[in-house]
Scaffold this motif. Structure first.
Motif, PDB file in Angstrom:
ATOM      1  N   SER A  81      11.258 -12.817  24.313  1.00 23.65           N
ATOM      2  CA  SER A  81      12.332 -13.121  23.364  1.00 23.65           C
ATOM      3  C   SER A  81      13.667 -12.709  23.973  1.00 23.65           C
ATOM      4  O   SER A  81      13.706 -11.975  24.970  1.00 23.65           O
ATOM      5  N   VAL A 118       7.712 -13.784  21.770  1.00 20.21           N
ATOM      6  CA  VAL A 118       7.694 -14.926  20.849  1.00 20.21           C
ATOM      7  C   VAL A 118       6.422 -15.749  21.017  1.00 20.21           C
ATOM      8  O   VAL A 118       6.069 -16.554  20.158  1.00 20.21           O
ATOM      9  N   TYR A 145      -0.830 -16.674  20.568  1.00 19.44           N
ATOM     10  CA  TYR A 145      -0.090 -16.061  19.461  1.00 19.44           C
ATOM     11  C   TYR A 145       1.325 -16.620  19.493  1.00 19.44           C
ATOM     12  O   TYR A 145       1.878 -16.867  20.562  1.00 19.44           O
ATOM     13  N   HIS A 146       1.921 -16.819  18.313  1.00 14.15           N
ATOM     14  CA  HIS A 146       3.289 -17.324  18.253  1.00 14.15           C
ATOM     15  C   HIS A 146       3.993 -16.743  17.037  1.00 14.15           C
ATOM     16  O   HIS A 146       3.388 -16.552  15.982  1.00 14.15           O
ATOM     17  N   ARG A 147       5.258 -16.431  17.212  1.00 18.18           N
ATOM     18  CA  ARG A 147       6.111 -16.025  16.090  1.00 18.18           C
ATOM     19  C   ARG A 147       7.457 -16.691  16.241  1.00 18.18           C
ATOM     20  O   ARG A 147       7.849 -17.120  17.342  1.00 18.18           O
ATOM     21  N   GLU A 148       8.183 -16.794  15.146  1.00 25.13           N
ATOM     22  CA  GLU A 148       9.521 -17.373  15.194  1.00 25.13           C
ATOM     23  C   GLU A 148      10.463 -16.426  15.928  1.00 25.13           C
ATOM     24  O   GLU A 148      10.386 -15.207  15.778  1.00 25.13           O
TER      25      GLU A 148
END
Length: 419
Positions: A81, A118, A145-148
Motif C-alpha cells: 500500500s 492491499v 487476500y485483498h482489501r481496499e
C-alpha cells in the motif's frame, strides 16, 4: 516517426524508457531450504492467466536470493500500500534483519505473510523461464487476500503512490535535515512541525515514516523522533563504504558508457564549472550536480551491488557532503572536476579512480574536522557556531549526554550481496 534509438544502445537510455512506465511495488517472501525466512522487493510483477490462475515476477540472476527463489516450491507476493514505503526500502536492502519486528502470519508451506498489504497472493511454483539477466518465475495462485486501499507506485526512479501533500512534507523535512537546520541528534515531535510546514498531520506522519526507512530519522518513545546523529564513527563508516565502491563504480561506468553519454557528462560538468567561475553557481547547486553525477554513474555501471548500497546511503551521504560543502570543499572539488573531465573524455580509468578516491578522502577529512571543532566537549556553543542551524530549531538541539545512535542502515554497512 524519427528519434528512435536503434541497437546497439546503452543501458542508461534503455533504463530511462523502462522507468517511464509506472509499476506497482511488491515484496516476495519464501522459505530457504534451511528454514530461513527470505524476502525481496520486486516491481516486475504481472498477471498471466485466469484459468488456471497464474502470475509472474522476475528475479535478477546476480541477486543473492536468486537460487533460493528459483528452487522454492512456494512463495507469497505482497502488493504494498502507499503507506508501506518502509517495507519496500527494508526488503530492497541487504539486511539480515528484514523480518525483525514485523507482524507476521504463516502461510501455505510456512511462507511468511506480511500484514497491512492491499493484496497477497500465495503461490506454488508453476514454471521458470530464462529472461536474460533475470529468471522469470511463474506461480499458480493457491490463495489470495485483498482489501481496499491505494497501492504504492514506482515511476522514474521514485515512489509515485504518495500524495502530493506527503511528497511536499517529505521534501521539506528532508531539506531541513540535510541542511542541518534540524541538527544532528535533534529530537522533535510531529506537532512541532505542523505549524511551520503547514501540511496535514497525516502527510507529515507519512513523510516521517519514509525518512525513518531511509535511516535519517529514528522513531523514539512517546511519539517523538530523533535525527540520526552524525558521529565520527558514523562518518568513518559511511566514507569507508563510499571509498570502497565509488572509485570502482566510476571506472566501471566510464568503461561501459557510450561515447554520447561520455560527451554529455563532460559537457554538463564543463557548464557547471563555467557557472561557478562566473559566480552564478552556488554550493547547493554544485552539490546537486555531484549527486546527479553519482546517480548517473550508478545507472551506467548497471551493478545491483553498488545500487543497493547507494540507496541505503544516499540520505546519510547527502548530509555529510552538505557539511563538507558548507565548509569550503567546493573549490577543491572544482579543481578535481577539471581533471576528472579530461580523464573521462580520454577514458583514463586509473586516473578516474584516483580522482574519485581523492574527492572522497578530502570530504571525509573535512567532515571529521568540522565535527571535531564543533564538539560540545570543547566549546558549549561550538555546534551552534559551526553547524548551519536555524534558530527556530534551537529547542531540538540534543543534550551533551546524547548517546551515539546508529541508523538502521548504519549497522548494515559492509559488502553484502544485495537481494
Amino acid at each position: 516517426m524519427t528519434g528512435f534509438v536503434h541497437e546497439p544502445f546503452d543501458s542508461h537510455g534503455f533504463r530511462r524508457v523502462l522507468g517511464s512506465f509506472p509499476t506497482g511495488v511488491t515484496v516476495v517472501t519464501s522459505r530457504a531450504p534451511d528454514g530461513r525466512r527470505v524476502g525481496m522487493t520486486a516491481s516486475s510483477f504481472n498477471s498471466v492467466s485466469l484459468d488456471p490462475p497464474l502470475v509472474l515476477w522476475s528475479v535478477r540472476r546476480k541477486s543473492g536470493l536468486c537460487d533460493v527463489f528459483s528452487n522454492a516450491a512456494r512463495w507469497a507476493i505482497h502488493v504494498l500500500s502507499k503507506d508501506q514505503v518502509d517495507l519496500s526500502v527494508r526488503f530492497a536492502s541487504n539486511s539480515e534483519e528484514r523480518f525483525s519486528g514485523l507482524a507476521l502470519d504463516e502461510g501455505l508451506g510456512g511462507v511468511p505473510i506480511l500484514a497491512g498489504c492491499v493484496g497477497v497472493l500465495q503461490c506454488a511454483r508453476y514454471a521458470a523461464y530464462d529472461g536474460g539477466d533475470h529468471v522469470i518465475m511463474v506461480g499458480k495462485v493457491k490463495a489470495f487476500y485483498h482489501r481496499e486501499g491505494e497501492p504504492l507506485l514506482f515511476h522514474e526512479g521514485r515512489y509515485a503512490g504518495l500524495s502530493s501533500a506527503t511528497e511536499q512534507a517529505y521534501r521539506a523535512l528532508r531539506s531541513r535535515i540535510v541542511s542541518m537546520r534540524i541538527p544532528s541528534g535533534g529530537r522533535f515531535k510531529e506537532g512541532d512541525l505542523l505549524g511551520e510546514i503547514g501540511l496535514s498531520a497525516m502527510a507529515i506522519r507519512e513523510a516521517l515514516d519514509r525518512l525513518c526507512a531511509q535511516g535519517l530519522v529514528t522513531a523514539m518513545p512517546f511519539g517523538s523522533y530523533q535525527v540520526v546523529p552524525i558521529t565520527p564513527k558514523h562518518v568513518k563508516d559511511s566514507f569507508d563504504v563510499l571509498e570502497s565502491i565509488a572509485p570502482s563504480l566510476f571506472s566501471l561506468a566510464v568503461r561501459k558508457a557510450s561515447q554520447k553519454v561520455v560527451n554529455d557528462i563532460c559537457r554538463s560538468l564543463s557548464d557547471e564549472l563555467r557557472a561557478w567561475e562566473a559566480g552564478t553557481q552556488t554550493g547547493d547547486l554544485w552539490l546537486d550536480c555531484c549527486q546527479r553525477l553519482f546517480e548517473l554513474m550508478l545507472e551506467m555501471a548497471d551493478n545491483e551491488h553498488y545500487l543497493a548500497l547507494w540507496r541505503r546511503m544516499s540520505g546519510v551521504n547527502e548530509r555529510l557532503w552538505r557539511i563538507a560543502f558548507d565548509h569550503a570543499l567546493a573549490p577543491p572539488a572544482i579543481a578535481i572536476t577539471r581533471d576528472f573531465i579530461v580523464a573521462v573524455r580520454e577514458r583514463d580509468h586509473p586516473t578516474v579512480m584516483s580522482l574519485v578516491q581523492r574527492f572522497v578522502q578530502d570530504s571525509r577529512d573535512l567532515v571529521l574536522s568540522v565535527l571535531e571543532s564543533a564538539s560540545p566537549t570543547k566549546h558549549d556553543d561550538a555546534a551552534e557556531h559551526h553547524m548551519p542551524c536555524d534558530n527556530r530549531y534551537r529547542d531540538f538541539r540534543p543534550t551533551q549526554n546524547t548517546t551515539e545512535h546508529a541508523s538502521p542502515c548504519h549497522s548494515e554497512y559492509g559488502y553484502p550481496t544485495p537481494a
